[in-house]
Motif scaffolding. Structure first.
Motif, PDB file in Angstrom:
ATOM      1  N   HIS A 149       0.833  -1.478  -0.165  1.00 16.47           N
ATOM      2  CA  HIS A 149       0.010  -0.267   0.216  1.00 16.47           C
ATOM      3  C   HIS A 149       1.024   1.076  -0.151  1.00 16.47           C
ATOM      4  CE1 HIS A 149      -2.681   2.991   2.077  1.00 16.47           C
ATOM      5  NE2 HIS A 149      -3.293   2.921   1.004  1.00 16.47           N
ATOM      6  N   ASN A 150       0.570   2.114  -0.806  1.00 22.60           N
ATOM      7  CA  ASN A 150       1.234   3.442  -1.055  1.00 22.60           C
ATOM      8  C   ASN A 150       2.739   3.361  -1.171  1.00 22.60           C
ATOM      9  OD1 ASN A 150      -0.987   4.735  -0.944  1.00 22.60           O
ATOM     10  ND2 ASN A 150      -0.917   5.536   1.166  1.00 22.60           N
ATOM     11  N   GLY A 151       3.339   2.003  -1.792  1.00 21.81           N
ATOM     12  CA  GLY A 151       4.585   2.118  -1.991  1.00 21.81           C
ATOM     13  C   GLY A 151       5.433   1.059  -0.941  1.00 21.81           C
ATOM     14  N   ARG A 152       4.661   0.645  -0.098  1.00 19.44           N
ATOM     15  CA  ARG A 152       5.145   0.096   1.234  1.00 19.44           C
ATOM     16  C   ARG A 152       4.729  -1.306   1.176  1.00 19.44           C
ATOM     17  NH1 ARG A 152       9.145   2.245   2.799  1.00 19.44           N
ATOM     18  NH2 ARG A 152       9.287   1.037   4.926  1.00 19.44           N
ATOM     19  N   TYR A 219       0.092   5.289   5.931  1.00 19.72           N
ATOM     20  CA  TYR A 219      -0.912   6.096   5.795  1.00 19.72           C
ATOM     21  C   TYR A 219      -0.630   7.489   5.131  1.00 19.72           C
ATOM     22  CZ  TYR A 219      -0.117   7.186  10.602  1.00 19.72           C
ATOM     23  OH  TYR A 219       0.529   7.579  11.788  1.00 19.72           O
ATOM     24  N   GLU A 220       0.463   8.008   5.639  1.00 15.84           N
ATOM     25  CA  GLU A 220       1.064   9.315   5.302  1.00 15.84           C
ATOM     26  C   GLU A 220       1.735   9.294   4.044  1.00 15.84           C
ATOM     27  OE1 GLU A 220       3.918  10.089   8.602  1.00 15.84           O
ATOM     28  OE2 GLU A 220       2.331  10.802  10.257  1.00 15.84           O
ATOM     29  N   ARG A 221       1.825   8.378   3.419  1.00 11.10           N
ATOM     30  CA  ARG A 221       2.652   8.252   2.173  1.00 11.10           C
ATOM     31  C   ARG A 221       1.731   8.480   0.978  1.00 11.10           C
ATOM     32  NH1 ARG A 221       7.781   6.005   3.457  1.00 11.10           N
ATOM     33  NH2 ARG A 221       7.820   5.301   5.667  1.00 11.10           N
ATOM     34  N   ARG A 311      -8.829   5.364   5.760  1.00  6.42           N
ATOM     35  CA  ARG A 311      -8.535   5.116   4.333  1.00  6.42           C
ATOM     36  C   ARG A 311      -7.701   4.001   3.918  1.00  6.42           C
ATOM     37  NH1 ARG A 311      -8.387  11.274   2.230  1.00  6.42           N
ATOM     38  NH2 ARG A 311     -10.625  11.772   2.154  1.00  6.42           N
ATOM     39  N   ALA A 312      -6.397   4.091   4.755  1.00  5.62           N
ATOM     40  CA  ALA A 312      -5.557   3.239   4.524  1.00  5.62           C
ATOM     41  C   ALA A 312      -5.748   1.678   4.978  1.00  5.62           C
ATOM     42  CB  ALA A 312      -4.250   3.736   5.370  1.00  5.62           C
TER      43      ALA A 312
END
Length: 442
Positions: A149-152, A219-221, A311-312
């Motif tokens: 998720h989000n590049g992680r 979630y911050e990315r 959301r994440a």
């Protein structure tokens, strides 16, 4: 029931009062089975109840959660994954027993296995490198889950010694596994955030993956790819009642309620009241929450953090890509071989569920995209299946965009005037339908 001799009458009374009471009703609703639970309220008990239902592969269509003082009552409308009511008496009995002992529930048994936890920056071929290292170190992978998720990336892998089948307990080998995997995760650009750990602890896999990605602050990315299915989350304060109200609207899917409640619980919020409704492929959730100390959300920054985290939590398991299922005899190095084939053909694994049956059959699910996170070329998928085995690796689910392209190829494109306008109108209506802005394009 027979009580242990060491329990006094007060302890017996407390045990009776705190043991959840469960009732299952098949008559009150025409299209689902109602599961009702009432119990003394404690932090995390809602998550435990939802965890039991989702671990049994039940779909929660509606839910009503209410807490009054020190007591709470939950009502879940559930079906099996095919949308049918529950009629098997053995299944119903098992649900009653499981929910009636949720205070003492344990995670899925992984006795005799060693757990590997990995987090880092996702990249194409990373999973192939991880499995290759484990194969080289003679680690037999029994079960694994991989989320991106989000590049992680976060992964929980259960392994045992390849030669003896026993858990890996040699400290020198454990240190070698950690060091080798950490080097793989670091790559060229993740020196600080790549993490590996080895433990013998028993844990609930999906909850632990949420905790790992939450700790990794995924979630911050910035999202790698935005889709039209991004969940809508809002947070308001109901000051006269002392609650914060969370509303969620998103695409319905299995495990959705678990993912949301898991995140709220791990963020130290308590759900006092909630409603869950699904209609078609949409889900609508509302939660009345407070901190564990009884206070509502206190600042705008905290509201935004809750929105990002929820959301994440919803997006982590809603992977894009083609769903491929591999069913074949398990062998040493199988996963390294399969994922290497994916990598060599430019396919990226966005999520994976690895398991091994009692008869030593590998039952693996992969969601794959191209290197940029876009839908993979069907010709490449076919080529990969040819190499791995058409009967072993099967396409089980295609993203919506594949169906859209197929339908567009079937659109009439000949004729002039009104015929062409009709064709263009159909395409426009279809796009509006796919975006959710109209109910039908027919």
């Amino acid at each position: 029931m027979e009580w242990p001799a060491y329990l006094d009458e007060y302890e017996k009374l407390v045990f009776r009062m705190t043991t959840p009471r469960v009732m299952i009703d098949n008559a009150g609703c025409s299209n689902s089975t109602r599961v009702m639970i009432d119990s003394a309220r404690k932090h995390g008990i809602l998550l435990e109840a939802v965890q039991v239902l989702t671990d049994l592969n039940l779909s929660i269509k509606k839910a009503y959660i209410s807490s009054d003082g020190r007591w709470f009552m939950d009502v879940f409308h559930v079906t099996d994954l095919d949308g049918n009511k529950l009629t098997d008496e053995s299944v119903i009995s098992y649900i009653e027993q499981s929910l009636g002992t949720i205070h003492f529930a344990s995670a899925k048994c992984f006795d005799g296995l060693t757990a590997l936890e990995l987090t880092g920056t996702d990249r194409i071929g990373l999973l192939s490198e991880v499995f290759a290292v484990l194969s080289e170190l003679q680690c037999n992978i029994v079960e694994a889950n991989v989320w991106t998720h989000n590049g992680r990336i976060a992964s929980l892998i259960y392994v045992k010694e390849g030669d003896s089948g026993s858990p890996i307990e040699d400290s020198q080998k454990i240190d070698t596994i950690e060091a080798r995997l950490r080097n793989v995760l670091k790559g060229d650009n993740d020196i600080r955030s790549a993490k590996t750990s080895v433990s013998m602890a028993v844990t609930h896999t999906e909850r632990r993956l949420h905790q790992m990605m939450f700790a990794d602050r995924d979630y911050e990315r910035k999202p790698v790819i935005r889709t039209n299915d991004n969940p809508i989350v809002s947070v308001l304060n109901c000051l006269e009642k002392g609650y914060s109200v969370i509303n969620v609207q998103c695409k319905d899917r299995p495990n959705l309620l678990f993912d949301v409640v898991c995140t709220l619980t791990d963020m130290q919020y308590v759900v006092f009241h909630a409603t869950v409704n699904t209609a078609g492929d949409s889900a609508y959730l509302e939660f009345f929450i407070r901190h564990t100390d009884g206070s509502p959300i206190s600042s705008e920054a905290e509201k935004q953090r809750v929105i990002l985290c929820l959301r994440a939590a919803i997006e982590r398991r809603a992977s894009e890509g083609v769903r491929l299922e591999l069913c074949t005899g398990d062998k040493q190095g199988l996963l390294a071989e399969v994922t290497r084939t994916f990598r060599e053909n430019g396919l990226n694994v966005t999520r994976a569920e690895i398991s091994t049956s009692s008869d030593n059959t590998a039952l693996n699910v992969f969601y794959v995209t191209d290197a940029n996170g876009n839908p993979a070329d069907p010709k490449i998928i076919d080529s990969v299946r040819q190499r791995i085995g058409l009967t072993d690796l099967k396409v089980k689910e295609l993203p919506l965009i594949y169906h859209q392209k197929a339908e567009e190829r079937e659109e009439p494109t000949v004729g002039a005037g009104g015929a062409m306008l009709l064709s263009l109108g159909s395409i426009v209506r279809k796009n509006l339908y796919n975006l959710g802005l109209i109910k039908s394009y027919s």
